[in-house]
Design an enzyme around this catalytic site. Structure first.
Site, PDB file in Angstrom:
ATOM      1  N   HIS A 155      48.148  38.264  42.765  1.00  0.00           N
ATOM      2  CA  HIS A 155      48.317  37.009  42.031  1.00  0.00           C
ATOM      3  C   HIS A 155      49.717  36.918  41.412  1.00  0.00           C
ATOM      4  CE1 HIS A 155      43.923  36.720  42.313  1.00  0.00           C
ATOM      5  NE2 HIS A 155      44.078  35.428  42.051  1.00  0.00           N
ATOM      6  N   LYS A 159      49.318  35.802  35.286  1.00  0.00           N
ATOM      7  CA  LYS A 159      47.866  35.910  35.160  1.00  0.00           C
ATOM      8  C   LYS A 159      47.492  36.899  34.056  1.00  0.00           C
ATOM      9  CE  LYS A 159      43.681  36.481  37.904  1.00  0.00           C
ATOM     10  NZ  LYS A 159      43.050  35.362  37.191  1.00  0.00           N
TER      11      LYS A 159
END
Ligand code: NAD
Ligand SMILES: O=C(O)C1=N[C@H](C(=O)O)CCC1
EC number: 1.17.1.8
Length: 266
Positions: A155, A159
C-alpha cells in the site's frame, strides 16, 4: 422514487473525495451532510476542489445525524473514529457502510451485536474493489488444495493500519478452510525482528509501504514443485466506488451485519 439520504464521514480524505463525487453524481442518492474535523457550518461546495453542493459540514457527529436524519452513513476515516461513528449510527438506526479498516475482532463482534440489538443493517467492507473480493474468494478456493500460503500486501505509505484490512480478511477466509499449520522450518529464527512478517494462525502476512503504490495484494501458495500466485491491483481509488454503491444499495434492503462484500456479491 425517494432518494437515499447519505452522510459521509471523512469527505476530504483520499477515499472520502471519491465517495462525495459518487454520491453527488448518482441520481438515486442525496448527500445530506458530511462530518469533518474542520469547516463546521460551511457547505461541501465551499470547499476547495469540490463540486457544487449545499450539503452542510458538521464537526459534531451526533448533531449531524440528529439534524439531517440520513438513511446511510458512509465512513472513511480512521479505526477509532470509524468505530465511534458506526456504533453511534447504529444507535440512531442509521445504516453504516464502512470502508475504514483497522478494526479488531472484538470491535467487529461488538458491532455485530449492536446491529442485532437495533435491527439495523450494517456493511463493513475491508475492500470495495470487486477484483479484490474475487482475489479473496479465489484464495479461499486455492487454500483447499494448498496448505502453505503467504500474503504480501502493498500500500501507499500514508496508510495507518498494518496489516491491511484486506490481508486480515483474506487470512480469515483462508483459515476457514485450511488445515491449521505453522509454516516454515520448525526451528526457524528471525535474525532481524519481523523478518517473517505477522503470524496469523501459522500463515505469514507481509506489509509493504511505498509512495507510488495505491492498494495491491498477492497471495502466494506453495506445494511440492509448484507455486500459485493470485494478485490484485487497484491503480486508483475510483476502483472502489462500484463496491461502495453496491454496499449502499444493499444495506438499504437489510437489517443484519455483513463483514466483507463477498457476502453480498452473487
Ligand atoms: N474498504 C476499502 O475499499 C478501502 C479503500 C481505501 C481505503 N480504505 C480505508 O479507508 C480509510 C480512509 O482511507 P483514506 O486513504 O481516505 O485516508 P485519509 O487519511 O486520506 O482520509 C481520512 C479522513 O478522515 C478524516 N477524519 C479523521 N478524523 C475524523 C473525525 N473525527 N471526523 C471526521 N473526519 C475525520 C481525516 O481528516 C481525513 O480527511 C482507511 O481506514 C483506509 O484503510 C478502505
Ligand atoms: O488505502 C488504503 O488504506 C486501503 N485500505 C484497505 C485495506 O486496509 O485493506 C483496502 C484498499 C486500500
Amino acid at each position: 422514487m425517494e432518494k437515499v439520504k447519505i452522510v459521509i464521514a471523512g469527505p476530504r480524505g483520499r477515499m472520502g473525495k471519491e465517495a462525495v463525487n459518487l454520491v453527488l453524481s448518482t441520481e438515486s442518492y442525496e448527500l445530506v451532510g458530511v462530518v469533518d474535523r474542520k469547516f463546521d457550518g460551511l457547505t461541501v461546495g465551499e470547499l476547495d476542489g469540490f463540486p457544487e453542493s449545499k450539503a452542510l459540514i458538521y464537526t459534531d457527529f451526533e448533531k449531524c445525524l440528529q439534524e439531517v436524519e440520513p438513511d446511510v452513513l458512509i465512513d472513511l476515516t480512521t479505526p477509532e473514529v470509524g468505530m465511534f461513528h458506526t456504533k453511534t449510527a447504529l444507535k440512531y438506526k442509521i445504516r453504516p457502510v464502512v470502508g475504514t479498516t483497522g478494526f479488531s475482532k472484538e470491535d467487529l463482534e461488538e458491532l455485530e451485536q449492536l446491529c442485532a440489538e437495533h435491527e439495523t443493517g450494517c456493511i463493513i467492507a475491508p475492500n470495495f474493489a470487486v477484483g479484490a473480493v474475487l482475489m479473496m474468494k479465489f484464495s479461499q478456493m486455492a487454500a483447499r488444495y494448498f496448505n502453505d500460503v503467504e500474503i504480501i500486501e502493498l500500500h501507499h505509505d500514508q496508510k495507518l493500519d498494518a496489516p491491511s484490512g484486506t490481508a486480515v480478511k483474506t487470512a480469515q477466509m483462508i483459515s476457514d478452510v485450511r488445515e491449521p499449520k505453522k509454516q516454515g522450518h520448525p526451528d526457524e529464527k528471525e535474525t532481524i525482528q519481523g523478518a517473517r512478517g505477522a503470524d496469523y494462525e501459522g500463515m505469514h502476512i507481509h506489509s509493504v509501504r511505498l509512495p507510488g503504490l495505491i492498494a495491491h495484494q498477492q497471495v502466494l501458495f506453495g506445494a511440492d514443485g509448484q507455486t500459485l500466485t493470485i494478485r490484485h491491483d487497484s491503480y486508483n481509488r475510483s476502483s472502489f466506488m462500484s463496491g461502495v454503491k453496491l454496499a449502499v444499495d444493499t444495506v438499504m434492503k437489510m437489517d443484519t451485519f455483513v463483514y466483507g462484500l463477498e457476502n453480498i456479491i452473487e
